[in-house]
Design a protein around this motif. Sequence first.
Motif, PDB file in Angstrom:
ATOM      1  N   PHE A 165       0.872  -1.171   0.000  1.00  0.00           N
ATOM      2  CA  PHE A 165       0.000   0.000   0.000  1.00  0.00           C
ATOM      3  C   PHE A 165       0.909   1.220   0.000  1.00  0.00           C
ATOM      4  N   PHE A 166       0.855   2.000  -1.078  1.00  0.00           N
ATOM      5  CA  PHE A 166       1.818   3.102  -1.173  1.00  0.00           C
ATOM      6  C   PHE A 166       1.184   4.305  -1.860  1.00  0.00           C
ATOM      7  N   GLU A 167       1.813   5.462  -1.706  1.00  0.00           N
ATOM      8  CA  GLU A 167       1.292   6.708  -2.268  1.00  0.00           C
ATOM      9  C   GLU A 167       1.929   6.990  -3.621  1.00  0.00           C
ATOM     10  N   LEU A 168       1.149   7.665  -4.482  1.00  0.00           N
ATOM     11  CA  LEU A 168       1.653   8.033  -5.799  1.00  0.00           C
ATOM     12  C   LEU A 168       1.654   9.552  -6.007  1.00  0.00           C
ATOM     13  N   ASN A 169       0.637  10.211  -5.500  1.00  0.00           N
ATOM     14  CA  ASN A 169       0.538  11.651  -5.705  1.00  0.00           C
ATOM     15  C   ASN A 169      -0.245  12.246  -4.529  1.00  0.00           C
ATOM     16  N   VAL A 170       0.460  12.867  -3.577  1.00  0.00           N
ATOM     17  CA  VAL A 170      -0.199  13.297  -2.347  1.00  0.00           C
ATOM     18  C   VAL A 170       0.242  14.697  -1.937  1.00  0.00           C
ATOM     19  N   LYS A 171      -0.619  15.330  -1.147  1.00  0.00           N
ATOM     20  CA  LYS A 171      -0.253  16.580  -0.499  1.00  0.00           C
ATOM     21  C   LYS A 171       0.116  16.249   0.935  1.00  0.00           C
ATOM     22  N   GLU A 172       1.349  16.515   1.306  1.00  0.00           N
ATOM     23  CA  GLU A 172       1.839  16.155   2.627  1.00  0.00           C
ATOM     24  C   GLU A 172       1.396  17.175   3.676  1.00  0.00           C
ATOM     25  N   GLY A 173       1.404  16.737   4.930  1.00  0.00           N
ATOM     26  CA  GLY A 173       1.147  17.640   6.041  1.00  0.00           C
ATOM     27  C   GLY A 173      -0.303  17.786   6.440  1.00  0.00           C
ATOM     28  N   THR A 174      -1.234  17.262   5.641  1.00  0.00           N
ATOM     29  CA  THR A 174      -2.655  17.369   5.975  1.00  0.00           C
ATOM     30  C   THR A 174      -3.040  16.245   6.940  1.00  0.00           C
ATOM     31  N   LEU A 175      -4.194  16.390   7.578  1.00  0.00           N
ATOM     32  CA  LEU A 175      -4.711  15.313   8.426  1.00  0.00           C
ATOM     33  C   LEU A 175      -4.934  14.052   7.606  1.00  0.00           C
ATOM     34  N   ASN A 176      -5.373  14.232   6.371  1.00  0.00           N
ATOM     35  CA  ASN A 176      -5.571  13.108   5.454  1.00  0.00           C
ATOM     36  C   ASN A 176      -4.265  12.327   5.290  1.00  0.00           C
ATOM     37  N   HIS A 177      -3.199  13.040   4.957  1.00  0.00           N
ATOM     38  CA  HIS A 177      -1.907  12.396   4.718  1.00  0.00           C
ATOM     39  C   HIS A 177      -1.380  11.732   5.981  1.00  0.00           C
ATOM     40  N   LYS A 178      -1.536  12.398   7.114  1.00  0.00           N
ATOM     41  CA  LYS A 178      -1.053  11.832   8.377  1.00  0.00           C
ATOM     42  C   LYS A 178      -1.794  10.550   8.712  1.00  0.00           C
ATOM     43  N   TYR A 179      -3.117  10.564   8.531  1.00  0.00           N
ATOM     44  CA  TYR A 179      -3.890   9.382   8.883  1.00  0.00           C
ATOM     45  C   TYR A 179      -3.551   8.210   7.968  1.00  0.00           C
ATOM     46  N   ILE A 180      -3.478   8.463   6.670  1.00  0.00           N
ATOM     47  CA  ILE A 180      -3.210   7.355   5.747  1.00  0.00           C
ATOM     48  C   ILE A 180      -1.765   6.870   5.875  1.00  0.00           C
ATOM     49  N   ASN A 181      -0.856   7.750   6.284  1.00  0.00           N
ATOM     50  CA  ASN A 181       0.495   7.284   6.602  1.00  0.00           C
ATOM     51  C   ASN A 181       0.457   6.224   7.689  1.00  0.00           C
ATOM     52  N   ASN A 182      -0.433   6.424   8.681  1.00  0.00           N
ATOM     53  CA  ASN A 182      -0.582   5.422   9.736  1.00  0.00           C
ATOM     54  C   ASN A 182      -1.088   4.101   9.166  1.00  0.00           C
TER      55      ASN A 182
END
Length: 323
Positions: free
Chosen positions: A143-160
């Motif tokens: 499960f990996f990212e391809l095109n993301v905006k970092e630093g948002t709550l969205n990005h933080k949660y999905i990083n988890n």
Amino acid sequence: MRLSDQTKVINFLIAAMKSVGGLIKGVFELDIELSNESTVKPDFIGYYELEGINFYLIFEFKKRTIFSKNDINNSIKPQYKNYLQIQVKNFDSTLIPVNSKAEVFIDYVFYNSPEDIILKIIDTVPILKPVNVYCIDLKNKKFFELNVKEGTLNHKYINNLMEISNQNDIWEKVYIPFLLDDILDISGTKDGKINIERNAGIILTNSFLQFIISRKIKEKDTDFRVMEFINYILRHNCREINIGRQEKEALRSKVRMFLHFLAEEIHEKIEIPEIIRKLGINHFRIILRNTETITGRISDIKNEIIFLFTQRKITDYFDNNET
């Protein structure tokens, strides 16, 4: 039991969400009516809490193995533009909490799709940040990212979620035994009978007999309605999850046909004790008595029913060119 790839993706994400925490309420196939009179139906929308802040994540699942401009222009691009119009006020408060102060994030999750195809789709639509794009490789459990905006709550949660995805067992958990795509191969016939393909039959047999055992153990009423079974499927392992109204009605129709088959048709094909009796269109009664041997009896019944669904027809061999 062979679940669809999309159901496998959903099971993985729910398992990861339950491990990470923060999911308050999630809905599959929630119909959202927009102010421009269009309607969108995200595959999954969740209401979450992270770092004391509430927010929504909208997940759109896609599998693409080829690049098609017609697909982009007629399907992905119009849908993407509608997603950008979504506002919290458009949500159905009876299915998901409505918090006008909570931000809405959109995530595209491509599964079992070549990375070069996904990147070409991103560039062509184009899918712009802060809409994030992720990829799930079910075969290799990645499960990996391809095109993301970092630093948002969205990005933080999905990083988890991505960190949790490194745990091999998280991919094997089943919280949703089936969704509509898994049982589409149930239909009525011209003579009024029910046709059930083997995979749908196996999936529903396993789930329904577990439902019977659960009701017997909890000493619930022997009478039940179709939606009680569906709610058991969706919530017995994941109480935060619900399903949209249209999808629920379509699911109910398929399950109702399966239960009709068990009540009125299966005895024409195999000799087994009466399991359920039809009382109405959506109303059934469990006939099996609750005894000390019920678990063993249900196991024997399950084996016989599944054997019925797994028997190959001669036409199957011709259609699949097997020898």
